[in-house]
Design a protein around this motif. Structure first.
Motif, short mmCIF file in Angstrom:
data_model
loop_
_atom_site.label_atom_id
_atom_site.label_comp_id
_atom_site.label_asym_id
_atom_site.label_seq_id
_atom_site.Cartn_x
_atom_site.Cartn_y
_atom_site.Cartn_z
N UNK A 110 0.85 -1.20 0.00
CA UNK A 110 0.00 0.00 0.00
C UNK A 110 0.87 1.24 0.00
N UNK A 111 0.28 2.33 -0.44
CA UNK A 111 0.93 3.63 -0.31
C UNK A 111 0.25 4.36 0.86
N UNK A 112 1.07 5.01 1.69
CA UNK A 112 0.52 5.82 2.79
C UNK A 112 1.18 7.18 2.76
N UNK A 151 -3.15 3.18 9.22
CA UNK A 151 -4.23 2.30 9.70
C UNK A 151 -5.24 2.07 8.59
N UNK A 152 -5.54 3.12 7.82
CA UNK A 152 -6.47 2.96 6.68
C UNK A 152 -5.87 2.01 5.64
N UNK A 153 -4.56 2.13 5.43
CA UNK A 153 -3.88 1.26 4.46
C UNK A 153 -3.95 -0.20 4.89
N UNK A 154 -3.63 -0.46 6.17
CA UNK A 154 -3.66 -1.84 6.68
C UNK A 154 -5.08 -2.40 6.60
N UNK A 159 -4.98 -6.50 6.70
CA UNK A 159 -3.90 -6.99 7.57
C UNK A 159 -3.87 -6.18 8.86
N UNK A 160 -3.19 -6.74 9.88
CA UNK A 160 -3.06 -6.02 11.14
C UNK A 160 -1.79 -5.17 11.10
N UNK A 161 -1.78 -4.04 11.84
CA UNK A 161 -0.56 -3.21 11.86
C UNK A 161 0.68 -3.99 12.27
N UNK A 162 0.55 -4.87 13.26
CA UNK A 162 1.74 -5.59 13.74
C UNK A 162 2.27 -6.60 12.72
#
Ligand code: B16
Ligand code: MG
Length: 217
Positions: A110-112, A151-154, A159-162
């Motif tokens: 993803x791009x953030x 967070x929006x990307x994950x 997927x989870x941030x971790x």
């Protein structure tokens, strides 16, 4: 397991940080001052209007709301002029190779980015297809160091941030990644980005094995 990688744009994938700097400095000069390199670090990853607010407070200048909107419009006009001349040569070394290796290993991308120019820029540079999800300044309501963009990307990737690594060249972006509970990779200067989990000078120093070893997963 690393399930996803979320990339900042300016200063990580493309060498546009210098054009943001040039355009802001040109604006500052019209107001009778110069932005130093050190002050410029404060503008990285920060939205257009917030960057202007930082500049005005450094210069101890005040503008009306209308003047601020005009100043941002002017800065963006100059910035767009700079990036309209860019080509694939200004994609930072190692970026395409790393993206392709990750994609080949089923890692989601993803791009953030805080930039509102992200989609036209990625399109112009012919790399937009490598990003399954794009979260940019047209979609967010909060600026880095708030973790919203990542967070929006994950979330969009499922997927989870971790389970996800964020690659960032700005202090505010590294802080956003850490606050959001992502693994953070700083791209750039070690002293500036010391809050990142690991720091590299560029994406050309990184491959999947290095990431897996660094995060011991
Ligand atoms: P624009 P990133 C950020 O992009 C830049 O680092 C920051 O300098 C800029 O002010 C911001 O985008 C907004 O950009 O004026 O194009 O909307 O680093 O988050 O990819
Ligand atoms: Mg950046």
């Amino acid at each position: 397991m690393i399930k996803a990688c979320i990339f900042d744009l300016d200063g990580v994938i493309v060498d546009t940080a210098k054009y943001h700097f040039k355009a802001w400095n040109r604006l500052a000069q019209t107001m009778g001052f110069e932005i130093t390199n050190e002050q410029n670090e404060l503008l990285k990853g920060v939205s257009r209007m917030e960057s202007l607010e930082v500049i005005l407070s450094l210069a101890k200048k005040e503008l009306t709301q209308e003047e601020k909107i005009e100043a941002c419009r002017q800065k963006n006009e100059w910035y767009v002029e700079f990036i309209s001349k860019m080509d694939e040569k200004e994609i930072l070394p190692g970026a395409v190779l790393l993206l392709d290796e990750l994609i080949a290993n089923n890692i989601k991308i993803a791009l953030g980015s805080a930039s509102r120019n992200a989609v036209p820029l990625l399109t112009k540079l012919n790399i937009i297809d490598r990003f399954e999800v794009i979260v940019d300044g047209t979609k967010t309501t909060e600026s880095k160091p708030h973790p919203q963009v990542f967070l929006m990307g994950a979330d969009a990737l499922g997927v989870k941030p971790e389970e996800s690594i964020v690659f960032e060249d700005s202090v505010s972006g590294v802080q956003a990644a850490n606050t959001g509970n992502f693994m953070s990779v700083g791209i750039g200067d070690e002293d500036q980005l010391h809050e990142a989990d690991i720091i590299f000078s560029g994406l050309n120093d990184i491959n999947l094995l290095i990431l897996q070893r660094a995060f011991a997963i």
